[in-house]
Design an enzyme around this catalytic site. Structure first.
Site, PDB file in Angstrom:
ATOM      1  N   HIS A  28       0.851  -1.191   0.000  1.00  0.00           N
ATOM      2  CA  HIS A  28       0.000   0.000   0.000  1.00  0.00           C
ATOM      3  C   HIS A  28       0.890   1.247   0.000  1.00  0.00           C
ATOM      4  O   HIS A  28       1.964   1.258   0.593  1.00  0.00           O
ATOM      5  CB  HIS A  28      -0.899  -0.012   1.244  1.00  0.00           C
ATOM      6  CG  HIS A  28      -1.943   1.052   1.246  1.00  0.00           C
ATOM      7  ND1 HIS A  28      -1.677   2.349   1.641  1.00  0.00           N
ATOM      8  CD2 HIS A  28      -3.251   1.019   0.899  1.00  0.00           C
ATOM      9  CE1 HIS A  28      -2.778   3.068   1.533  1.00  0.00           C
ATOM     10  NE2 HIS A  28      -3.746   2.294   1.082  1.00  0.00           N
TER      11      HIS A  28
ATOM     12  N   ASP B 140     -11.415   0.874  -1.107  1.00  0.00           N
ATOM     13  CA  ASP B 140     -10.497   1.858  -0.529  1.00  0.00           C
ATOM     14  C   ASP B 140     -11.227   2.775   0.468  1.00  0.00           C
ATOM     15  O   ASP B 140     -10.983   3.963   0.538  1.00  0.00           O
ATOM     16  CB  ASP B 140      -9.814   2.706  -1.605  1.00  0.00           C
ATOM     17  CG  ASP B 140      -8.446   3.237  -1.148  1.00  0.00           C
ATOM     18  OD1 ASP B 140      -8.091   3.029   0.032  1.00  0.00           O
ATOM     19  OD2 ASP B 140      -7.746   3.857  -1.962  1.00  0.00           O
TER      20      ASP B 140
END
Length: 342
Positions: free
Chosen positions: A175, A301
């Protein structure tokens, strides 16, 4: 309920709020805002699991979320012992929250990456004792007295960690994170161009470099069963795979490159991508064609994007039914070994 499975969904624990408030990112996320106020509304969205988040999941058709500590997590803590403790506390908290509703939530472990042993030990604990389904790292590990050093995970020093990942047979999600303060001073590429910071540009530029480094390091040759995941449609890499592989396959490169295969090989054997925060139907179709249907997974997300926006887009995606079901849920169940029906 057989809905979508979203696998890059952020939370924060109370200890994390206290240890490292969002005030430091306030001016980056929202230029011109008051840094002293922090991001209280955003923190509330991150802290919420069983209230508005779950209501929105029910309303819009999300069956299950894989939750993880928001960026930068333990990667933002330069002190090794503090980072180790931060990950442990966050994982204990998140495991406790998942136990309240395991039919709807699972978790990926936060990891301090200051050294391979700590990372491997915490991943093993999280998987074996806490029931987590993998780990998540936020690009590089901050290190040094002023948190000025960046440590990447493609070096032989991290082989014991990757060996443990292979042994446990769980994925590691890569990430992005914001640039460090030292990269924001006047005269630096981001310091003079702060409008490029964050999810729109900087995140995929910085993290894609790390992903290329991991793929080219030989890690997947030494540990061929290791699986990693890259969000936001693979941080743009699938669209450059032909060119990257073309050049790494040149005769003058092949003899000295540190990996046996090219990038395309690893992206069709060791890397999966998700749709998190990149609701581009044509882009998703390209990724399916480029790296294979089995390597494309759904993510939203949250709370940086909303459940509603992600699901409204997903309903418009015109894939064949079997492909849509694979991306929406089947691939996630298989890759993360989730306790759900495909």
């Amino acid at each position: 309920m057989k809905g979508t499975i979203a696998i890059e969904e952020a939370i924060i624990d109370l200890a994390g709020v206290e240890a490292h408030t969002f005030a430091q990112f306030q001016s980056l996320m929202r230029p011109g805002s008051d840094q002293t106020t922090g991001l209280s509304a955003h923190e509330k969205r991150l802290l919420d699991i069983h209230d508005e988040r779950l209501k929105n999941m029910d309303k819009h058709g999300v069956e299950y979320m894989l939750l993880s500590l928001t960026s930068p997590g333990a990667q933002g803590e330069a002190d090794p012992e503090k980072a180790k403790k931060m990950a442990q506390v966050a994982n204990d908290y998140l495991a406790g929250e998942v136990k309240k509703n395991p039919k709807r939530f699972g978790a990926l472990a936060a990891l301090s990456m200051h050294n391979a042993k700590d990372a491997a030990d915490e991943l093993r604990r999280a998987v074996k004792e806490l029931g987590m389904f993998g780990g998540l790292v936020n690009d590089f590990q901050s290190k040094g007295a002023e948190a000025e050093e960046k440590v990447y995970f493609d070096t032989p020093n991290y082989d014991p960690f990757w060996e443990t990942v292979q042994e446990l047979d769980v994925p590691i999600y890569f990430h992005p994170r914001y640039a460090i303060p030292q990269d924001l001073v006047a005269g630096t590429k981001y310091g003079d161009r702060k409008h490029l910071l964050g999810a729109g540009v900087q995140f995929h530029l910085d993290l894609s470099w790390h992903l290329y480094a991991v793929c080219s390091s030989g890690i997947f040759d030494r540990f061929p069963k290791v699986q990693i995941v890259a969000g936001h449609l693979g941080e743009g890499i699938p669209f450059n795979l032909w060119r990257a592989s073309h050049w790494i396959n040149h005769p003058f490169k092949r003899g000295t490159r540190p990996m046996k295969e090219d990038y395309s090989y690893y992206w069709t054997h060791n890397v999966s991508i998700t749709t998190s925060g990149n609701y581009n139907t044509r882009g998703l179709k390209f990724c399916i064609e480029e790296i294979g249907l089995d390597r494309c997974l759904y993510a939203i997300d949250t709370p940086y994007e909303t459940v509603e926006e992600g699901q409204n887009w997903w309903k418009t995606v015109d894939l064949p039914a079997n492909q849509k079901e694979a991306v929406a849920r089947k691939n996630a169940v298989r890759l993360f070994k989730l306790p759900l029906e495909e």
